[in-house]
Structure formats: C-alpha cells, structure tokens
Design an enzyme around this catalytic site. Structure first.
Site, PDB file in Angstrom:
ATOM      1  N   TYR A  18       0.825  -1.230   0.000  1.00  0.00           N
ATOM      2  CA  TYR A  18       0.000   0.000   0.000  1.00  0.00           C
ATOM      3  C   TYR A  18       0.849   1.265   0.000  1.00  0.00           C
ATOM      4  O   TYR A  18       0.365   2.375   0.076  1.00  0.00           O
ATOM      5  CB  TYR A  18      -0.937   0.018   1.204  1.00  0.00           C
ATOM      6  CG  TYR A  18      -0.187  -0.033   2.522  1.00  0.00           C
ATOM      7  CD1 TYR A  18       0.180  -1.252   3.097  1.00  0.00           C
ATOM      8  CD2 TYR A  18       0.194   1.129   3.177  1.00  0.00           C
ATOM      9  CE1 TYR A  18       0.894  -1.309   4.285  1.00  0.00           C
ATOM     10  CE2 TYR A  18       0.907   1.090   4.370  1.00  0.00           C
ATOM     11  CZ  TYR A  18       1.259  -0.146   4.905  1.00  0.00           C
ATOM     12  OH  TYR A  18       1.981  -0.187   6.075  1.00  0.00           O
ATOM     13  N   GLY A  19       2.176   1.067  -0.055  1.00  0.00           N
ATOM     14  CA  GLY A  19       3.100   2.223  -0.111  1.00  0.00           C
ATOM     15  C   GLY A  19       4.068   1.996  -1.251  1.00  0.00           C
ATOM     16  O   GLY A  19       3.652   1.778  -2.384  1.00  0.00           O
ATOM     17  N   GLU A  95      11.612  -3.911   4.945  1.00  0.00           N
ATOM     18  CA  GLU A  95      10.476  -3.357   5.689  1.00  0.00           C
ATOM     19  C   GLU A  95      10.684  -3.364   7.195  1.00  0.00           C
ATOM     20  O   GLU A  95      10.370  -2.391   7.878  1.00  0.00           O
ATOM     21  CB  GLU A  95       9.208  -4.154   5.368  1.00  0.00           C
ATOM     22  CG  GLU A  95       8.806  -4.124   3.914  1.00  0.00           C
ATOM     23  CD  GLU A  95       8.420  -2.724   3.477  1.00  0.00           C
ATOM     24  OE1 GLU A  95       9.109  -2.197   2.596  1.00  0.00           O
ATOM     25  OE2 GLU A  95       7.474  -2.177   4.026  1.00  0.00           O
TER      26      GLU A  95
HETATM   27  N1  LIG Z   1       4.611  -1.543   3.997  1.00  0.00           N
HETATM   28  C1  LIG Z   1       4.026  -0.535   3.106  1.00  0.00           C
HETATM   29  C2  LIG Z   1       4.947   0.592   3.032  1.00  0.00           C
HETATM   30  C3  LIG Z   1       6.189   0.108   2.425  1.00  0.00           C
HETATM   31  C4  LIG Z   1       7.195   1.172   2.430  1.00  0.00           C
HETATM   32  O1  LIG Z   1       6.951   2.263   1.907  1.00  0.00           O
HETATM   33  N2  LIG Z   1       8.295   0.806   3.026  1.00  0.00           N
HETATM   34  C5  LIG Z   1       9.445   1.629   2.948  1.00  0.00           C
HETATM   35  C6  LIG Z   1      10.261   1.425   4.182  1.00  0.00           C
HETATM   36  S1  LIG Z   1      10.229   2.840   5.173  1.00  0.00           S
HETATM   37  C7  LIG Z   1      10.197   1.200   1.725  1.00  0.00           C
HETATM   38  O2  LIG Z   1      10.317   0.026   1.465  1.00  0.00           O
HETATM   39  N3  LIG Z   1      10.703   2.132   0.990  1.00  0.00           N
HETATM   40  C8  LIG Z   1      11.459   1.812  -0.195  1.00  0.00           C
HETATM   41  C9  LIG Z   1      11.493   3.056  -1.003  1.00  0.00           C
HETATM   42  O3  LIG Z   1      11.081   4.082  -0.431  1.00  0.00           O
HETATM   43  O4  LIG Z   1      11.927   2.993  -2.168  1.00  0.00           O
HETATM   44  C10 LIG Z   1       3.760  -1.164   1.756  1.00  0.00           C
HETATM   45  O5  LIG Z   1       3.254  -2.272   1.823  1.00  0.00           O
HETATM   46  O6  LIG Z   1       3.966  -0.613   0.676  1.00  0.00           O
END
Ligand SMILES: N[C@@H](CCC(=O)N[C@@H](CS)C(=O)NCC(=O)O)C(=O)O
Length: 202
Positions: A18-19, A95
């Site tokens: 979802y992110g 994560e």
């Molecule tokens: N857990 C959520 C959020 C995932 C998320 O945004 N996690 C960050 C960790 S803070 C990440 O992996 N970021 C990688 C990036 O920003 O490219 C998802 O399922 O998408």
C-alpha cells in the site's frame, strides 16, 4: 508473527502493498491483483531514517492505522514455491529491519466480480514504533517530505509515485489524505526552489 511462521504449510502466499510496494515490489511474484483491505486507513505518519530520510531529517512514509470504517487500496502480490522464502527474507530486511514495520495477516479483497477474499501478509508500523510520527496537517507533512531524501531516493518521489499509482490504478478511490499532501507538496516545491535560488545568488 514471524515470517517463517507465515510459511508453515503454505505453497503460495499473498503480500499486500500500500506504499512503495505498489510501485516497487522488487521481488519475484507469480501474479498481482489490485484490491483493498478493510479496517485500516493509510497515513503518512511513519518516520523513515533509511529509505527516504536520515537521522537528522527523517522522511515521512505511509503506514496503516486501525479504523473500522476505513479501507485501504493497493496491490497484492502472489508468491509461490521458492519465491515465498526469497520474498519474506527480502521484505524482512527492507520493511522490518530498515523500515520498522511488523507483519500482520489481513483479508485482501481483490477488485472485480466473482473475486473471493484471500489472506495476505501486510507490513505495518504501529504507533508503538520508535519512528512513529503521528498526525500532522497536509502542509506540515508536505514541508517535511519535500526536503528529505534517503538511501532509496527523495521522499517526494515516494509521495508522487504513490499518488500516481492511486490515480491510474484506483481512479474511483478518493484518498483525501494522500492527494492533499501531494497538492501541498506541489505548491511548496516552487517556493523551496525560489528560496534556494535567492540564497545561491546572495
Ligand atoms: N509496507 C508498506 C509501506 C512500504 C514502504 O513504503 N516501506 C518503505 C520502508 S520505510 C520502503 O520500502 N521504501 C522503499 C522506497 O522508499 O523505495 C507497503 O506495503 O507498501
């Protein structure tokens, strides 16, 4: 719930994103489906000092906040066979270790007719997480996002790609929280650039 417990007796697994996972899963999967989970709302209330920020200037990324009346749209990815262990090992580092998220099991509702809900693993940063930042106005969140960057890139990229995903993939879903932050960021960026120019001229 430990990742290895998730695998017990399973030959396929769904991971709900979802992110950043919706636009950058970065693991092998058999197929993906757009859909939603119930009982949670997506909020830019989680701090991040690795991927989109650092210790001095933590960025803001999304997490899920419990809300019985809400649902959150995203993409679920089905992993099978050896993909399961590879995926969980990768996401545990990305994560949990680096992002502070824990795993929960939820029910994912694929979009479309005759689609049955399936159990899915989701990564959530709870308010007990030391990087939890909590609520702020769209303008405050945008002001923080536009100046932060980390090992995975600029925080504003994270915001704009998520907004783009929702606009393109879930055009009928109104995510006021997300789009108000996007609008505030797009308003603030020219002001930030102008202030940098004026400083560089001095
Ligand atoms: N857990 C959520 C959020 C995932 C998320 O945004 N996690 C960050 C960790 S803070 C990440 O992996 N970021 C990688 C990036 O920003 O490219 C998802 O399922 O998408």
């Amino acid at each position: 719930m430990k990742p290895q417990d998730i695998l017990l007796g399973k030959n396929s697994l769904w991971i709900f994103g979802y992110g950043s996972l919706v636009w950058k899963p970065d693991f092998k999967y058999k197929k993906s489906k757009v859909g939603y989970i119930r009982g949670y709302k997506r909020r830019f209330w989680h701090g991040d000092n690795f991927h989109r920020g650092d210790d001095e200037m933590p960025g803001r990324v999304v997490t899920l906040i419990e809300d019985d009346d809400a649902c959150t749209w995203g993409t679920a990815f089905e992993v099978i066979g050896t993909q399961m262990e590879e995926c969980l090992k990768y996401l545990n580092m990305r994560e949990s270790v680096r992002g502070g998220y824990i795993t929960k099991l939820v029910e994912f509702f694929p979009h479309g007719q005759n689609q049955l809900p399936v159990p899915a693993v989701v990564y959530i940063a709870t308010p007990e997480n030391p990087m939890y930042l909590g609520p702020a106005s769209p303008e405050e969140i945008a002001a923080q996002i536009i100046v932060c960057k980390g090992n995975s890139g600029h925080n504003i990229e994270y915001l704009l790609r998520l907004a783009e995903f929702m606009r393109i993939t879930c055009p009928d879903v109104e995510d006021t929280h997300l789009f108000s932050i996007e609008a505030a960021a797009l308003t603030l960026v020219p002001i930030l650039l102008a202030s940098k120019k004026s400083v560089s001229v001095l």
